[in-house]
Design a protein around this motif. Structure first.
Motif, PDB file in Angstrom:
ATOM      1  N   GLY A  69       0.787  -1.220   0.000  1.00  0.00           N
ATOM      2  CA  GLY A  69       0.000   0.000   0.000  1.00  0.00           C
ATOM      3  C   GLY A  69       0.817   1.266   0.000  1.00  0.00           C
ATOM      4  N   ASN A  73       6.184   0.342  -2.642  1.00  0.00           N
ATOM      5  CA  ASN A  73       5.777  -1.031  -2.899  1.00  0.00           C
ATOM      6  C   ASN A  73       4.892  -1.128  -4.132  1.00  0.00           C
ATOM      7  OD1 ASN A  73       3.454  -3.241  -2.361  1.00  0.00           O
ATOM      8  ND2 ASN A  73       5.425  -3.991  -1.572  1.00  0.00           N
ATOM      9  N   CYS A  74       3.929  -0.212  -4.241  1.00  0.00           N
ATOM     10  CA  CYS A  74       3.036  -0.230  -5.399  1.00  0.00           C
ATOM     11  C   CYS A  74       3.797   0.052  -6.693  1.00  0.00           C
ATOM     12  CB  CYS A  74       1.915   0.797  -5.218  1.00  0.00           C
ATOM     13  SG  CYS A  74       0.782   0.408  -3.869  1.00  0.00           S
ATOM     14  N   ARG A  77       5.874  -3.074  -7.650  1.00  0.00           N
ATOM     15  CA  ARG A  77       5.029  -4.143  -8.189  1.00  0.00           C
ATOM     16  C   ARG A  77       4.480  -3.777  -9.572  1.00  0.00           C
ATOM     17  NH1 ARG A  77       0.590  -5.194  -6.080  1.00  0.00           N
ATOM     18  NH2 ARG A  77       0.332  -3.481  -4.588  1.00  0.00           N
ATOM     19  N   TYR A  78       4.155  -2.505  -9.763  1.00  0.00           N
ATOM     20  CA  TYR A  78       3.658  -2.042 -11.063  1.00  0.00           C
ATOM     21  C   TYR A  78       4.737  -2.224 -12.134  1.00  0.00           C
ATOM     22  CZ  TYR A  78       1.548   1.211 -14.465  1.00  0.00           C
ATOM     23  OH  TYR A  78       0.997   1.788 -15.590  1.00  0.00           O
ATOM     24  N   VAL A 118       1.056   5.224 -11.422  1.00  0.00           N
ATOM     25  CA  VAL A 118       0.635   4.574 -10.172  1.00  0.00           C
ATOM     26  C   VAL A 118      -0.287   5.488  -9.376  1.00  0.00           C
ATOM     27  CG1 VAL A 118       1.465   3.686  -7.956  1.00  0.00           C
ATOM     28  CG2 VAL A 118       2.672   3.091 -10.069  1.00  0.00           C
ATOM     29  N   LEU A 200      -0.066   5.109  -0.373  1.00  0.00           N
ATOM     30  CA  LEU A 200      -0.476   5.646  -1.659  1.00  0.00           C
ATOM     31  C   LEU A 200      -1.797   6.404  -1.554  1.00  0.00           C
ATOM     32  CD1 LEU A 200       0.009   5.875  -4.700  1.00  0.00           C
ATOM     33  CD2 LEU A 200      -1.049   3.621  -4.972  1.00  0.00           C
ATOM     34  N   THR A 240      -5.343  -1.128  -6.107  1.00  0.00           N
ATOM     35  CA  THR A 240      -4.100  -0.833  -5.404  1.00  0.00           C
ATOM     36  C   THR A 240      -4.142   0.580  -4.826  1.00  0.00           C
ATOM     37  OG1 THR A 240      -2.947  -2.254  -6.950  1.00  0.00           O
ATOM     38  CG2 THR A 240      -1.618  -0.727  -5.664  1.00  0.00           C
TER      39      THR A 240
END
Length: 240
Positions: A69, A73-74, A77-78, A118, A200, A240
């Motif tokens: 979150g 991290n987002c 992963r994206y 993102v 985020l 997300t």
């Protein structure tokens, strides 16, 4: 944005101009000067420009270990999901002492392009690439026009990997995404490279970034970026 610049950008949006069509009307010396003034009025941007803030990005593996979150991290992963890498676009940064605020903004928007994907919940489909550039048009219209003008004449743009970029010139500005960008113009004053651990959702709220309409979330579509197509990252059920 200054009033005249704001009015011109909205007029181009109302007329559903293509992204390629914004280059000429937004490239005059008067509007470049207006863009410089508007950018320096964005909280935080003047100091970023004075410093020519440009820190390196951490290794993706380190960002992936941050709590779920968070922005870091987002983002990690994206990038893994779409097999992306930083500094994709074929333009050179203008970071010298003579770099104008607009030139520096072009660099920041280029470097932060995937952060914006993102933050705004934009996929890498061809349709969402037009949408995210429409968002950027709301954030900094002259900087976007300058980026598009520079990328259009770059010798590498004809390479297969940049079909995704070439195609956006014929994409029509999306009014909904443009208005999201206008409301979130303060993002150009952010030092995103220090915000990896910020949640985020709270960052989106702080920047005034409204949620995308549900019908735009999680849609599959053609993705010519690097020749790779994947299922959507921002699934409407597990956002997300």
């Amino acid at each position: 944005m200054s009033r005249s610049l704001n009015e011109l950008a909205r007029d181009l949006t109302r007329r559903r101009a293509t992204l390629g069509e914004i280059i000429s009307p937004l490239s005059t010396p008067e509007l470049l000067a207006a863009s410089d003034a508007a950018l320096l009025a964005v909280p935080g941007f003047r100091q970023l420009h004075a410093e020519r803030w440009d820190p390196p990005l951490p290794e993706p593996e380190a960002l992936a270990k941050l709590p779920a979150g968070t922005l870091g991290n987002c983002y990690a992963r994206y990038m893994e999901h779409y097999r992306l890498f930083p500094d994709f676009f074929p333009i050179q940064a203008k970071l010298g002492a003579d770099a104008t605020p607009t030139q520096y903004a072009v660099h920041r928007l280029n470097k932060c392009h995937d952060f914006i994907h993102v933050l705004g919940a934009y996929e890498t489909s061809d349709a969402d690439e037009v949408a995210v550039e429409s968002f950027v048009f709301g954030v900094a219209p002259v900087a976007l026009a300058s980026f598009l003008a520079e990328a259009a004449v770059h010798p590498d743009i004809q390479r297969d990997r940049y079909k995704h970029l070439r195609d956006i010139y014929s994409g029509h500005i999306q009014a909904e995404d443009f208005e999201r960008g206008v409301a979130a113009a303060a993002l150009l004053g952010e030092r995103f490279e220090t915000l990896w651990e910020e949640p985020l959702e709270s960052l989106r709220r702080r920047l005034g970034l409204s949620a995308r309409a549900p019908e735009h979330l999680g849609q599959t579509g053609v993705n010519s970026c690097g020749g790779y197509t994947s299922l959507p990252f921002f699934h409407p059920i597990q956002r997300t």
